[in-house]
Design an enzyme around this catalytic site. Sequence first.
Site, short mmCIF file in Angstrom:
data_model
loop_
_atom_site.label_atom_id
_atom_site.label_comp_id
_atom_site.label_asym_id
_atom_site.label_seq_id
_atom_site.Cartn_x
_atom_site.Cartn_y
_atom_site.Cartn_z
CB THR A 132 -0.92 -0.05 1.15
OG1 THR A 132 -1.69 -1.10 1.24
CG2 THR A 132 -1.92 1.31 1.19
CD GLU A 371 -4.04 -9.65 3.20
OE1 GLU A 371 -2.76 -9.21 3.67
OE2 GLU A 371 -4.20 -10.30 2.33
#
Length: 388
Positions: A132, A371
């Site tokens: 991320t 996730e």
Amino acid sequence: MRIFDQLAARRPWAEDERLVLDQLQRLADEVIAPAAADHDRTGDFPWPSIEALNALGMNAMFVPEAYGGAPMSYRLYLECVAVISEACASTGIIYATNFHGMKPLIDFGTEEQKQRLLPCIAEGGLASLAITEEHAGSDATGMRTRFTPDGEDIVVDGAKIFISSGDVADRLLLFGKWSEIDDARAAISALVLEKGTPGFEVVRLESKLGHKASSTAALRFDGCRVPRANLLGAPGDGLSILLSSLNKSRPSVACHALGITRAAFRDMVAYMNERSQSGRKIVEFQGNQFMLADLATDLAMLEAWIDYVAALVDGGSDDFGLEASMAKLRASDLAMRMTTEAVQMHGGYGYCNDYRVERLMRDAKITQIWEGTNQVHRQLIGRSFHDK
Ligand SMILES: Cc1cc2nc3c(=O)[nH]c(=O)nc-3n(C[C@H](O)[C@H](O)[C@H](O)COP(=O)(O)OP(=O)(O)OC[C@H]3O[C@@H](n4cnc5c(N)ncnc54)[C@H](O)[C@@H]3O)c2cc1C
């Protein structure tokens, strides 16, 4: 809890698997759970719990024997994540993140890479999975971290945010874009960055709603030189490595959510059998029994689904992405529902931190976000029905 005791007793485990689960349950009861509230309050990384897990050799469970491990089934690994997370969600996600970070290396690394990089993890080292970025969350293809080849090295420039264990990890599985490839998807590549690499910096640790003892780090890479020998696969292999790895980490985060769900259900049922109002135990009110019936049924179905997905993986299937998404979606939504009802059934006491349900509810929320957010999973599952 009779039905769950019965279901647990009927779950088939080999003798050595039972032994691991018994030892782990003891450790969870005696070491991890008693420390969880304190770690939540102070935000201190739960080193004593991690060290206790390492003394049992828990990382070795998913590392192949040739690199110092003692591998057991994926199903057993998943159950271990649930047991640890029931005792302490922060410790559970730290343990699971070791698997999430290192599984791509196990599945896609060369013999030389595995010989060099895995023994430290088998011995109890910590790993991170760094995908991320500030502008690239649900759409990871928007990542801007750059991998520039330079002789025997790759120069890494960029930044990551929200990286679990990013400040303490011995090995980071890092995704970025290969500078010589223009296409946004085809450029994604993966490498292993080792602790102490010059140019790697922890910018800050996030202050969060829950999982306070699991560190969540913002990281910067400034001309960080990583040996080319640490590149997984070829330049541009990153997206397929990423998608394949997520399929195995999603049941794992589902089991982390399952652990939180089991804890909330256990605490809620105990309290409902203890607390009386209007001359009756609150478990005797039919409205509350209906709520328990729905949640208990969903929990039993979830446990069965997780065993089903685990059997697919242990059976060697490589086509279980949607099943994994369903597990993640259902487990995390159930964790949020279960913990919210558990707080509700505790009345005002549930809102105060004397009872564990307050922490469980805070810990549950992120399971719907990480996730792949649950919107993204609904999209993945939903669009599979679109005939093109
Ligand atoms: C405590 C914590 C730990 C984490 N650990 C890690 C880690 O170890 N490694 C790592 O790489 N990342 C980690 N993350 C990051 C996490 O995976 C991301 O936060 C998550 O993927 C969502 O990305 P985002 O926050 O940028 O939200 P965004 O992608 O900006 O989404 C914002 C909202 O828009 C919605 N949305 C986005 N796209 C769509 C769409 N196509 N359709 C419908 N709705 C959409 C989302 O569902 C969400 O509700 C962690 C995050 C936290 C908070």
